[in-house]
Design a protein around this motif. Sequence first.
Motif, short mmCIF file in Angstrom:
data_model
loop_
_atom_site.label_atom_id
_atom_site.label_comp_id
_atom_site.label_asym_id
_atom_site.label_seq_id
_atom_site.Cartn_x
_atom_site.Cartn_y
_atom_site.Cartn_z
N VAL A 166 -1.50 -20.45 111.45
CA VAL A 166 -1.29 -19.82 110.14
C VAL A 166 -0.37 -20.67 109.29
O VAL A 166 -0.64 -20.93 108.10
CB VAL A 166 -0.69 -18.41 110.31
CG1 VAL A 166 -0.40 -17.78 108.96
CG2 VAL A 166 -1.62 -17.52 111.13
N ALA A 191 -4.53 -17.21 104.77
CA ALA A 191 -3.86 -17.90 105.87
C ALA A 191 -3.93 -17.09 107.16
O ALA A 191 -4.22 -17.63 108.24
CB ALA A 191 -2.40 -18.19 105.51
N ARG A 199 -1.56 -23.53 107.10
CA ARG A 199 -2.16 -23.19 105.80
C ARG A 199 -1.10 -23.14 104.69
O ARG A 199 -1.36 -23.56 103.56
CB ARG A 199 -2.87 -21.83 105.90
CG ARG A 199 -4.05 -21.78 106.87
CD ARG A 199 -5.21 -22.62 106.38
NE ARG A 199 -6.39 -22.50 107.22
CZ ARG A 199 -7.39 -21.65 107.01
NH1 ARG A 199 -7.34 -20.82 105.99
NH2 ARG A 199 -8.43 -21.64 107.81
#
Length: 403
Positions: free
Chosen positions: A165, A363, A168
């Motif tokens: 995550v 994300a 991103r």
Amino acid sequence: MIIKILRTSLLILVVTLAAAFLLPNLFNDREKKAFSDEYRLYSAKQLYNVRHLGDSATVLLSDFYNRGAIATRILGDHYRTQWATPVNLPVFEMDTIMGGLTFEEVGGGQQTFSVKLKNESERTYTLRSVNKDQSRALPVFLQYSFLRPLFRDQASALNPFGALVTERFEKALDILHTSPTMYFIPYDSTMTEVIQAQLSGRVMILEEEPDKSWTDSYNFNHPDDIISTKEVLTGAMNKSLVIDSLEYLKARLLDFTISDWDRHGGQYEWAVYHSETLPIARPIVMDRDMAFFKFDDGLLNQVALAINNKFQSFNAQYDDISGLIRNSKDIDRYILRNVSLDQFISQAEHVQNVLSDSVIDNAFRVYPESVYRQLGEKHVRILKERRAKLDSASVIFHTLINH
């Protein structure tokens, strides 16, 4: 009377030592299974032979962290459910990934197992184990005590998918960073026996190892050199280069947003770019193991936080900013010593603007679908709330490193 007291004291000592050192090593079948290289290799041979797999495999990261209600109340809920949730992961095929990879050496830190690899262009990559053995942080003699399973259990506070995550967000903010991909390593008879024993059956993250092999690479915006934190600080002190302090501040403010408290010099390499005056060094962010850390939800953990406040959790509130800089205070003070409060606030506002609702929503979609159903909406909400408070957190950050 004195003899009786001594005998009683000795008995208590013997019972205590037995409980502390003997019982954890007699009744530990579950722990042995979870951390046994032999069992992992055997299971991989039986269930995950690369010849019988497709491009992906459904696996769970670890069921060691499953606990009953009482244990969870004491030790914390953490990410136990996510560690034990079956997820579909791409299968690691060394001959095709990144144009083909070859093994260089086995390494890793105190708690993480890793392997260094190279592609045909001599670029270096690292495979790092997702699961950690926290007990290795203990002195050797304590690794045979009840503290071993206790420390191992606390790896459940790590979000195993956090680095996916965070990448991103780093990309959106134009922060130089490695690009992690999670793979399942099957049993492959073409590997050497040593590599089979070390890798088979593991879930690992593959990412660039930003060393000099990545000089002039697109991945890090074509740097003229890549150096370590020690080298960059020496160069700054010798006035042979300048550190892009605002770029470092931007990266640190992202750390705050995702509650990554474990940032120190070893978590960065530095891309160096020539300029008309002095070369400029920008940080390359690595090792996001502690992103979205969740630690404060157990009674025992509350005691640990009272002793050491660095274990900051991913909550809607910034619980203790001083904990988020405990590991990085010296380097923060040096690199950010000439950055004004207005610049701190301006960079925080920049991060807030770039991390828009859509960037945040998208994300967290990199979570495996089964994990997103459990955590996705909750984590989106928490991160948006932390984003809203980032400018205030930046003021506290500035105050802490300037006093």
